[in-house]
Design a protein around this motif. Structure first.
Motif, PDB file in Angstrom:
ATOM      1  N   ARG A   1       5.197   6.591   8.885  1.00 34.79           N
ATOM      2  CA  ARG A   1       3.748   6.658   8.681  1.00 34.79           C
ATOM      3  C   ARG A   1       3.157   5.261   8.479  1.00 34.79           C
ATOM      4  O   ARG A   1       2.059   4.970   8.951  1.00 34.79           O
ATOM      5  N   LEU A   2       3.878   4.397   7.781  1.00 36.09           N
ATOM      6  CA  LEU A   2       3.425   3.019   7.577  1.00 36.09           C
ATOM      7  C   LEU A   2       3.227   2.330   8.926  1.00 36.09           C
ATOM      8  O   LEU A   2       2.218   1.638   9.137  1.00 36.09           O
ATOM      9  N   VAL A   3       4.168   2.522   9.826  1.00 36.62           N
ATOM     10  CA  VAL A   3       4.079   1.905  11.153  1.00 36.62           C
ATOM     11  C   VAL A   3       2.900   2.488  11.938  1.00 36.62           C
ATOM     12  O   VAL A   3       2.139   1.756  12.590  1.00 36.62           O
ATOM     13  N   ALA A   4       2.720   3.805  11.862  1.00 38.66           N
ATOM     14  CA  ALA A   4       1.604   4.445  12.563  1.00 38.66           C
ATOM     15  C   ALA A   4       0.268   3.958  12.022  1.00 38.66           C
ATOM     16  O   ALA A   4      -0.689   3.734  12.785  1.00 38.66           O
ATOM     17  N   LEU A   5       0.190   3.771  10.723  1.00 36.09           N
ATOM     18  CA  LEU A   5      -1.048   3.314  10.110  1.00 36.09           C
ATOM     19  C   LEU A   5      -1.381   1.888  10.540  1.00 36.09           C
ATOM     20  O   LEU A   5      -2.549   1.555  10.797  1.00 36.09           O
ATOM     21  N   ARG A   6      -0.375   1.044  10.644  1.00 35.59           N
ATOM     22  CA  ARG A   6      -0.614  -0.318  11.135  1.00 35.59           C
ATOM     23  C   ARG A   6      -1.192  -0.282  12.552  1.00 35.59           C
ATOM     24  O   ARG A   6      -2.151  -0.997  12.869  1.00 35.59           O
ATOM     25  N   GLY A   7      -0.658   0.583  13.407  1.00 37.75           N
ATOM     26  CA  GLY A   7      -1.196   0.703  14.753  1.00 37.75           C
ATOM     27  C   GLY A   7      -2.626   1.212  14.758  1.00 37.75           C
ATOM     28  O   GLY A   7      -3.464   0.741  15.542  1.00 37.75           O
ATOM     29  N   PHE A   8      -2.918   2.167  13.878  1.00 38.62           N
ATOM     30  CA  PHE A   8      -4.281   2.701  13.786  1.00 38.62           C
ATOM     31  C   PHE A   8      -5.265   1.608  13.379  1.00 38.62           C
ATOM     32  O   PHE A   8      -6.348   1.472  13.969  1.00 38.62           O
ATOM     33  N   LEU A   9      -4.910   0.831  12.348  1.00 41.02           N
ATOM     34  CA  LEU A   9      -5.807  -0.234  11.893  1.00 41.02           C
ATOM     35  C   LEU A   9      -6.029  -1.276  12.978  1.00 41.02           C
ATOM     36  O   LEU A   9      -7.153  -1.753  13.176  1.00 41.02           O
ATOM     37  N   ASP A  10      -4.964  -1.639  13.689  1.00 34.60           N
ATOM     38  CA  ASP A  10      -5.105  -2.611  14.773  1.00 34.60           C
ATOM     39  C   ASP A  10      -6.060  -2.093  15.851  1.00 34.60           C
ATOM     40  O   ASP A  10      -6.958  -2.813  16.316  1.00 34.60           O
ATOM     41  N   ASN A  11      -5.886  -0.849  16.237  1.00 37.14           N
ATOM     42  CA  ASN A  11      -6.718  -0.265  17.291  1.00 37.14           C
ATOM     43  C   ASN A  11      -8.162  -0.057  16.839  1.00 37.14           C
ATOM     44  O   ASN A  11      -9.083  -0.079  17.658  1.00 37.14           O
ATOM     45  N   ALA A  12      -8.348   0.152  15.530  1.00 39.80           N
ATOM     46  CA  ALA A  12      -9.690   0.399  15.001  1.00 39.80           C
ATOM     47  C   ALA A  12     -10.464  -0.883  14.745  1.00 39.80           C
ATOM     48  O   ALA A  12     -11.629  -0.837  14.325  1.00 39.80           O
ATOM     49  N   GLY A  13      -9.825  -2.039  14.988  1.00 40.74           N
ATOM     50  CA  GLY A  13     -10.504  -3.304  14.762  1.00 40.74           C
ATOM     51  C   GLY A  13     -10.426  -3.814  13.344  1.00 40.74           C
ATOM     52  O   GLY A  13     -11.169  -4.721  12.953  1.00 40.74           O
ATOM     53  N   TRP A  14      -9.515  -3.249  12.549  1.00 38.38           N
ATOM     54  CA  TRP A  14      -9.340  -3.669  11.160  1.00 38.38           C
ATOM     55  C   TRP A  14      -7.950  -4.246  10.927  1.00 38.38           C
ATOM     56  O   TRP A  14      -7.470  -4.316   9.794  1.00 38.38           O
ATOM     57  N   GLY A  15      -7.301  -4.703  11.999  1.00 41.87           N
ATOM     58  CA  GLY A  15      -5.930  -5.182  11.875  1.00 41.87           C
ATOM     59  C   GLY A  15      -5.780  -6.396  10.981  1.00 41.87           C
ATOM     60  O   GLY A  15      -4.758  -6.566  10.315  1.00 41.87           O
TER      61      GLY A  15
ATOM     62  N   MET B   1       0.814  -1.216   0.000  1.00 40.46           N
ATOM     63  CA  MET B   1       0.000   0.000   0.000  1.00 40.46           C
ATOM     64  C   MET B   1       0.849   1.268   0.000  1.00 40.46           C
ATOM     65  O   MET B   1       0.359   2.342  -0.332  1.00 40.46           O
ATOM     66  N   ALA B   2       2.134   1.133   0.345  1.00 39.93           N
ATOM     67  CA  ALA B   2       2.986   2.318   0.496  1.00 39.93           C
ATOM     68  C   ALA B   2       3.920   2.561  -0.682  1.00 39.93           C
ATOM     69  O   ALA B   2       4.379   3.683  -0.878  1.00 39.93           O
ATOM     70  N   VAL B   3       4.236   1.515  -1.446  1.00 38.93           N
ATOM     71  CA  VAL B   3       5.254   1.668  -2.484  1.00 38.93           C
ATOM     72  C   VAL B   3       4.736   2.495  -3.659  1.00 38.93           C
ATOM     73  O   VAL B   3       3.535   2.561  -3.921  1.00 38.93           O
ATOM     74  N   GLN B   4       5.680   3.099  -4.373  1.00 46.54           N
ATOM     75  CA  GLN B   4       5.395   3.974  -5.503  1.00 46.54           C
ATOM     76  C   GLN B   4       6.380   3.675  -6.630  1.00 46.54           C
ATOM     77  O   GLN B   4       7.399   3.015  -6.411  1.00 46.54           O
ATOM     78  N   PRO B   5       6.087   4.164  -7.848  1.00 46.51           N
ATOM     79  CA  PRO B   5       7.059   4.005  -8.931  1.00 46.51           C
ATOM     80  C   PRO B   5       8.420   4.589  -8.556  1.00 46.51           C
ATOM     81  O   PRO B   5       8.508   5.609  -7.857  1.00 46.51           O
ATOM     82  N   ASN B   6       9.465   3.917  -8.997  1.00 45.93           N
ATOM     83  CA  ASN B   6      10.866   4.317  -8.770  1.00 45.93           C
ATOM     84  C   ASN B   6      11.341   4.067  -7.343  1.00 45.93           C
ATOM     85  O   ASN B   6      12.450   4.464  -6.982  1.00 45.93           O
ATOM     86  N   ASP B   7      10.538   3.408  -6.522  1.00 44.80           N
ATOM     87  CA  ASP B   7      10.991   3.040  -5.181  1.00 44.80           C
ATOM     88  C   ASP B   7      11.996   1.893  -5.256  1.00 44.80           C
ATOM     89  O   ASP B   7      11.974   1.080  -6.188  1.00 44.80           O
ATOM     90  N   VAL B   8      12.850   1.840  -4.235  1.00 40.38           N
ATOM     91  CA  VAL B   8      13.808   0.746  -4.095  1.00 40.38           C
ATOM     92  C   VAL B   8      13.609   0.117  -2.719  1.00 40.38           C
ATOM     93  O   VAL B   8      13.648   0.805  -1.701  1.00 40.38           O
ATOM     94  N   VAL B   9      13.380  -1.208  -2.713  1.00 37.31           N
ATOM     95  CA  VAL B   9      13.268  -1.980  -1.484  1.00 37.31           C
ATOM     96  C   VAL B   9      14.344  -3.051  -1.518  1.00 37.31           C
ATOM     97  O   VAL B   9      14.386  -3.869  -2.445  1.00 37.31           O
ATOM     98  N   THR B  10      15.236  -3.035  -0.551  1.00 34.80           N
ATOM     99  CA  THR B  10      16.297  -4.039  -0.515  1.00 34.80           C
ATOM    100  C   THR B  10      16.004  -5.054   0.580  1.00 34.80           C
ATOM    101  O   THR B  10      15.507  -4.717   1.657  1.00 34.80           O
ATOM    102  N   LEU B  11      16.335  -6.326   0.298  1.00 30.86           N
ATOM    103  CA  LEU B  11      16.116  -7.421   1.239  1.00 30.86           C
ATOM    104  C   LEU B  11      17.451  -8.057   1.563  1.00 30.86           C
ATOM    105  O   LEU B  11      18.158  -8.535   0.653  1.00 30.86           O
ATOM    106  N   GLU B  12      17.798  -8.062   2.832  1.00 31.05           N
ATOM    107  CA  GLU B  12      19.079  -8.591   3.268  1.00 31.05           C
ATOM    108  C   GLU B  12      18.872  -9.709   4.284  1.00 31.05           C
ATOM    109  O   GLU B  12      17.868  -9.739   4.999  1.00 31.05           O
ATOM    110  N   GLY B  13      19.803 -10.623   4.345  1.00 30.48           N
ATOM    111  CA  GLY B  13      19.740 -11.749   5.278  1.00 30.48           C
ATOM    112  C   GLY B  13      20.440 -12.947   4.699  1.00 30.48           C
ATOM    113  O   GLY B  13      20.692 -13.028   3.487  1.00 30.48           O
ATOM    114  N   ASP B  14      20.761 -13.888   5.558  1.00 24.45           N
ATOM    115  CA  ASP B  14      21.456 -15.091   5.116  1.00 24.45           C
ATOM    116  C   ASP B  14      20.548 -15.946   4.242  1.00 24.45           C
ATOM    117  O   ASP B  14      19.327 -15.721   4.149  1.00 24.45           O
TER     118      ASP B  14
END
Length: 502
Positions: free
Chosen positions: A157-171, A26-39
């Motif tokens: 903002r993504l983190v705040a929105l997740r908290g809002f949805l959880d508290n609103a009963g839509w988590g 829901m947050a990503v947009q064109p030209n965004d870069v998301v990197t995934l790291e881990g073993d």
């Protein structure tokens, strides 16, 4: 550059991994870069697969690991995605050889093993580090998200929105992206079993650059800076018997609202107005305009006063033609001629300010009208997107509906609707002067068309949204229709001499 924002989250199972992927989708947009790291085995491909499926809104979409292909593109409806697994790269120079540049333009880049690029990625990126969570189960992972550069506040903002949805009963709801408007607001449909709702994500707008008298455009034009006006108008319109979304949960400080889902049925079909539904929409306006409306409304944060659609606001809007549309057409207008243009409008705006004032919703047109088949009378028309409401002339919203910027309203239907509106106004007030209203209708229709020519040119040039240019011929035709009224004779001469058609 904005400081990095860091967020840690335990993903206890695959369901929580999919939830994180949905939040990201829901947050990503064109030209965004998301990197995934881990073993190896940390879950990078699992999260990438869930993210791509969430963007595609298809849980069954085949998403193979790009370990051997290295780059796997997806031409999805909402935005293109490029999934890259750089594990086998031995040098950053190899990336050009596999067609990276050809597929990555305006795409979301999801990059596994980004360290193979030796720091060549954008500083504005979302970094996700995944590790095993011993003792939490075989599918549990620890995720650390770091928003670099402009991704910092977006992650916060993504983190705040997740908290809002959880508290609103839509988590636990399924989130589906909805096509937004031309603003910074975004919308989602929330699905949870038989429950349906719409999420409005409306961050407070920062002031733009100063354009006149020490103020930014948004302040002069009285555009809403938060969701307080939306809440105020939603209640005010419902109080007079109209259908606005019920507000289920709200955080006005953050700009998050969960509101009633009025559905998807609109007032057009196959790109053309449905006459019956436009007539009902005209009845809505006639009801709003049938009696004086208060300029102050109640909200959870106290009284809210609607701003006046004053001369400064009207003027800054028509100036958009000078600032954006004319340069797009390669026209250069000397300052003396700009002064003449604005002076001729000023004379008309003095007349507008003397007219009776009422609620002007400002965006009363087909994209913001929902048809509610199960309701009766004016309640059949669901209203959304009215947060920029002001106190101004009734004619503005009538012109907004009958000269719709995105679809063509035939002139014969426009006249039928005007006649219906006049009859309703006379029924409520026998002294209603249709000739005076027709004059204001032409003035406000011309003002609106002039403004929109500039706005759509600006959306193309400044915001990279060329799709709005397709509407310019229609707006130009509406403008010519309005300029034919004798009240606009002097403005018409200026436009005829200096402005060319799209």
């Amino acid at each position: 550059m904005t400081d990095a924002f860091r967020h840690a989250r335990l993903l206890a199972n695959e369901a929580e991994t999919r939830q994180l992927a949905m939040d990201l989708a829901m947050a990503v947009q064109p030209n965004d870069v998301v990197t995934l790291e881990g073993d190896l085995g940390a879950g990078k491909s699992t999260l990438a697969r869930a993210l791509i499926r969430a963007i595609a809104e298809d849980d069954m979409l085949e998403v193979p690991s790009p370990t051997f292909a290295i780059v796997q593109p997806y031409d999805l409806a909402r935005l293109p995605v490029v999934h890259a697994d750089l594990y086998r790269l031995t040098s950053p120079d190899e990336i050009a050889e596999i067609g990276w540049d050809e597929v990555s333009d305006r795409a979301l880049l999801i990059v596994e093993w980004p360290d193979r690029l030796d720091g060549a990625l954008s500083g504005d990126r979302l970094e996700i580090i995944l590790t095993l969570a011993p003792g939490r189960g075989p599918n549990a992972r620890n995720a650390v998200l770091v928003g670099h550069g402009t991704w910092g506040p977006r992650l916060e903002r993504l983190v705040a929105l997740r908290g809002f949805l959880d508290n609103a009963g839509w988590g636990g709801s399924l989130r589906r992206h909805l096509q937004g408007d031309a603003s910074s607001r975004s919308y989602e449909r929330l699905l949870d079993g038989q429950r349906r709702a719409v999420l409005m994500n409306a961050p407070k707008k920062p002031d733009g650059p100063v354009v006149k008298n020490g103020l930014p455009y948004s302040r002069i034009a009285h555009l809403a800076e938060d969701m307080v006006p939306f809440v105020a108008m939603a209640e005010g319109l419902r109080d007079i018997g109209l259908s606005t979304p019920e507000i289920e949960a709200v955080d006005l400080d953050q700009g998050f609202l969960v509101i009633e889902d009025l559905g998807r049925e609109g007032v057009i079909r196959d790109g053309a107005p449905i006459a019956e539904r436009y007539m009902a929409a005209v009845d809505v306006l006639a009801l709003i305009h049938s009696r004086p409306r208060p300029s102050q409304l109640a909200t959870p944060k106290g009284p809210y006063t609607l701003p006046a659609y004053d001369r400064d606001a009207l003027t800054i809007e028509v100036e958009l033609l000078l600032d954006w549309y004319l340069p797009m057409k390669g026209a250069r207008i000397p300052a003396s001629e700009k002064y003449v243009f604005l002076q001729r409008w000023t004379e008309l705006f003095e007349e507008v300010e003397r007219a009776p004032q009422t609620w002007v919703l400002r965006d009363f047109h087909s994209p913001n009208l929902i048809w509610l088949e199960g309701r009766e009378g004016v309640e059949r028309v669901g209203l959304i997107d009215f947060q920029d409401a002001v106190m101004g002339p009734a004619a503005y919203d009538v012109a907004s509906l009958l000269q719709d910027a995105r679809i063509t309203v035939p002139e014969d239907l426009e006249l039928q609707l005007l006649s219906r509106y006049a009859a309703a106004r006379r029924a409520a007030d026998p002294s209603f002067d249709m000739a005076a209203f027709a004059r204001l209708y032409a003035i406000m229709g011309a003002q609106r068309a002039t403004k929109i020519l500039g706005i759509f040119a600006r959306l193309d040039k400044r915001d990279g949204k060329p799709q709005y240019l397709a509407h310019l011929p229609r707006i130009w035709a509406y403008l010519q229709r309005c300029l034919a009224h004798p009240a606009l004779e002097r403005v018409k001469r200026w436009v005829d001499d200096r402005v060319t058609a799209p």
